[in-house]
Write an enzyme that holds these catalytic residues in place. Structure first.
Site, PDB file in Angstrom:
ATOM      1  N   LYS B  93      71.988 -61.215  14.918  1.00 59.79           N
ATOM      2  CA  LYS B  93      72.731 -60.169  14.485  1.00 59.79           C
ATOM      3  C   LYS B  93      71.945 -59.227  13.661  1.00 59.79           C
ATOM      4  O   LYS B  93      71.205 -59.557  12.649  1.00 59.79           O
ATOM      5  CB  LYS B  93      74.206 -60.473  13.991  1.00 59.79           C
ATOM      6  CG  LYS B  93      75.035 -59.352  13.489  1.00 59.79           C
ATOM      7  CD  LYS B  93      76.433 -59.831  13.046  1.00 59.79           C
ATOM      8  CE  LYS B  93      77.454 -58.792  12.288  1.00 59.79           C
ATOM      9  NZ  LYS B  93      78.621 -59.510  11.844  1.00 59.79           N
ATOM     10  N   SER B 168      82.996 -58.435  13.922  1.00 57.29           N
ATOM     11  CA  SER B 168      82.078 -57.482  13.967  1.00 57.29           C
ATOM     12  C   SER B 168      80.772 -57.913  14.780  1.00 57.29           C
ATOM     13  O   SER B 168      79.819 -57.241  15.114  1.00 57.29           O
ATOM     14  CB  SER B 168      81.533 -56.987  12.410  1.00 57.29           C
ATOM     15  OG  SER B 168      80.941 -58.142  11.858  1.00 57.29           O
ATOM     16  N   SER B 192      84.591 -62.426  12.089  1.00 53.43           N
ATOM     17  CA  SER B 192      83.625 -61.702  12.842  1.00 53.43           C
ATOM     18  C   SER B 192      82.677 -62.685  13.769  1.00 53.43           C
ATOM     19  O   SER B 192      82.026 -62.181  14.485  1.00 53.43           O
ATOM     20  CB  SER B 192      82.673 -61.078  12.083  1.00 53.43           C
ATOM     21  OG  SER B 192      83.205 -59.836  11.630  1.00 53.43           O
TER      22      SER B 192
END
Lengths: 98, 505
Positions: B93, B168, B192
């Protein structure tokens, strides 16, 4: 207490954000709705409750985190300035302060 | 090269994409493939799908292939986890620092920022032989549940590209779901990792607060953030967590707690395990297909010999309110560092320093980030601190007490991961509160600091994956893995997203 457009102006200044009139108009009802939602917490009597600040588990609280107060290698000036938008002579350059 | 041939013929999906870590290692050991081929195929696949999915913000073909040689020649040594991820392509990420690659956090304010150091989790992955192939798209500063808050482009769900992958960590979830990589890292502040794992039909794990170092993870809500793992199966998730977990002197919130050998404990018997179910969580707001699939999973656990017990979390209904006070307060403080001085974006032609700060932050941050900074500033501001921030931290204590009572009656809790399957892009964009309610089942774990994971438990009528969440007591990831592995073995989720299952023509 309802949030007004002038609250939003004040908050933006505190948060160092420059917001447009359009953003102010959009944010006012959105923040007001969120604040109204979070006020449901007032249903609970918490007068005798300790706040859970920090989020650590008991094991985390007990973990020894201090280290010897000794100098260690760091990034160094060149690398620290490498990503700066306006480096100058080994410094971070900013617009005039006053 | 094999992967190019596969690409050219339209059968490129057969190369690495059904590979688990174990498959990769078996094939490497048998000489049936090379790390170069495995990693090369992952990069090819990432590139081929990126226009459609938008899962990656940066794909590092050259770096990844360069590292392969290094890994192949490395000495494994005595370290137990060394080599555990040898030759395994991994996606990271874009809020976790990897030296030499960008870390944008999905934000214009960082843009092409390149951190001069590795996050601890990256050092540990690389020591274990993993090959990082790129940085994945995410909601700006990890704020969002749909990945539509990325400043660059939304991520699309591999199961239906009109739909969101969740957020997210949507890019990492999509990359694993599309079988680009077997493993990816994300971060979980309110769900997330678990929520996008559910929406994309894969496994997602949020460890106990303090289990995994956040050194090099860009801070959002510091009392809530944990690095988490995505994988297609429990064993791979367990292997990866074992590699990245453990005390790190560079993150004072990591706890001095031994890391178990998760993979060795996967196969234990779950007969007699007490699984807690909170009946109120199956009420209003839960999609019918989610309800039926999660209820079927509860039955499946009963058949596996688990004892299902009713438990209550009476204060859980306040979790979203508590979360949006604490997370925004912490975010408003953490994001104060983005001022255009030391790194990242700076607005042009500002007269004074303060003008430069404000214009940089106005142009650099997106709408949701500004909204949360404003809300966080409000709840921390003079006169409101006790009414909001302190109040929320007190209710957080009550939520922790609820869990502590629940875990006296059961070993783990079973809930839906998300209230609905993947929703359409744009569907909830204009209503921040509706978007926040996506996290209703996941935020409690972050508030309490307990571990949680999501595993797929079926498909909706619309052929979209559904996830179930298991929550455990502090440091009890082993038990969650064991419970999830038992379910996964009895009820394998072998459906694949159409983007993978259909041969490309």
């Amino acid at each position: 207490m309802p949030i007004t457009e002038s609250d939003i102006t004040k908050l933006a200044a505190l948060a160092q954000l420059e917001i447009t009139d359009e953003e102010r108009r959009a944010l006012t009802p959105q923040l007001a709705a969120i604040v109204a939602y979070v006020e449901q917490l007032n249903e609970l009597d918490t007068s005798a409750v300790e706040p859970a600040l920090g989020g650590l588990t008991d094991e985390g609280e007990r973990t020894e985190v201090a280290r010897d107060d000794a100098a260690r290698p760091s990034l160094g000036q060149e690398l620290a300035l490498d990503q700066a938008p306006a480096p100058a002579n080994g410094h971070f350059c900013v617009p005039k302060v006053l | 090269m094999l992967s190019y041939w596969l690409l050219a013929t339209g059968y490129w999906l057969l190369a690495t994409f059904f590979m688990t870590i174990e498959h990769i290692h078996t094939q490497l050991a048998a000489g049936e493939t090379t790390a170069r081929e495995v990693v090369g195929a992952a990069v090819d696949h990432a590139e081929a799908l990126n226009e459609t999915l938008g899962a990656f913000l940066q794909i590092d073909r050259e770096g990844a292939l360069g590292r392969v040689a290094e890994v192949d020649g490395a000495d494994v040594g005595d370290d137990e986890t060394a080599g555990a991820l040898r030759g395994v392509p991994v996606a990271i990420k874009d809020n976790i620092c990897v030296r030499g690659l960008q870390t944008s956090c999905g934000s214009r304010i960082l843009g092409a920022y390149q951190p001069p150091y590795n996050a601890t989790v990256i050092d540990r992955l690389q020591q274990a032989g993993a090959i990082i192939i790129g940085k994945t798209n995410c909601d700006e500063f990890a704020m969002g549940s749909s990945n539509e808050n990325s400043a660059f482009r939304p991520v699309r769900n591999p199961w239906d590209t009109a739909r969101v992958p969740g957020g997210s960590s949507g890019g990492s979830a999509a990359a694993v779901a599309a079988r680009i990589v077997p493993v990816a890292l994300g971060s979980d502040t309110g769900g997330s990792v678990r929520q996008p794992a559910a929406l994309c039909g894969i496994v997602g794990v949020k460890p106990t607060y303090g289990r995994v170092s956040r050194y090099g993870l860009v801070a959002f809500g510091s009392s809530l953030d944990q690095v988490g793992v995505f994988a297609t199966n429990i064993r791979d998730a367990a292997t990866t967590l074992e590699v990245i977990a453990g005390r790190d002197s560079r993150d004072a919130t990591t706890a001095d707690v031994p890391v178990p050998n998760y993979t060795a404990e996967l196969n234990g018997d779950i007969k007699g395990a007490r699984i807690g179910v909170v009946r109120e969580m199956f009420g209003e707001g839960l999609h019918e297909d989610v309800r039926t699939n999660v209820e079927a999973a509860i039955e499946a656990y009963r058949e596996l010999g688990a004892e299902i017990v009713d438990v209550e979390l009476p204060r859980a209904k306040y979790a979203i309110a508590v979360y949006y006070i604490i997370a925004t307060a912490e975010a408003s403080a953490n994001l104060a560092r983005y001022d255009g001085v030391r790194y990242g974006f700076r607005a042009e032609e500002s007269g004074t320093l303060q003008e430069m700060y404000r214009r940089t932050r106005d142009e650099g941050f997106g709408a949701e980030v500004k909204r949360r900074i404003m809300l966080g500033t409000y709840v921390l501001s003079s006169g409101y601190y006790d009414a909001y921030y302190l109040k929320a931290q007190q209710v957080r204590t009550l939520i922790r007490e609820d869990f502590s009572r629940a875990f006296a009656k059961c070993d783990a809790l079973l809930t839906p991961t998300a209230p609905t399957p993947a929703f359409l892009l744009g569907e909830k964009l204009d209503d921040p509160l509706a978007m926040y309610l996506n996290d209703i089942y996941t935020v409690t774990a972050n508030l309490a600091g307990i571990p949680g994971l999501s595993i797929p438990c079926g498909l909706s009528h619309g052929h979209l994956p559904i996830g179930l969440q298991l929550l455990g007591n502090y440091w009890d990831e082993s038990r969650l893995f064991r419970l999830a592995h038992a379910y996964e073995s009895a009820h394998p989720f072998d459906a694949l997203p159409p983007i993978v299952a259909k041969p490309k023509r």
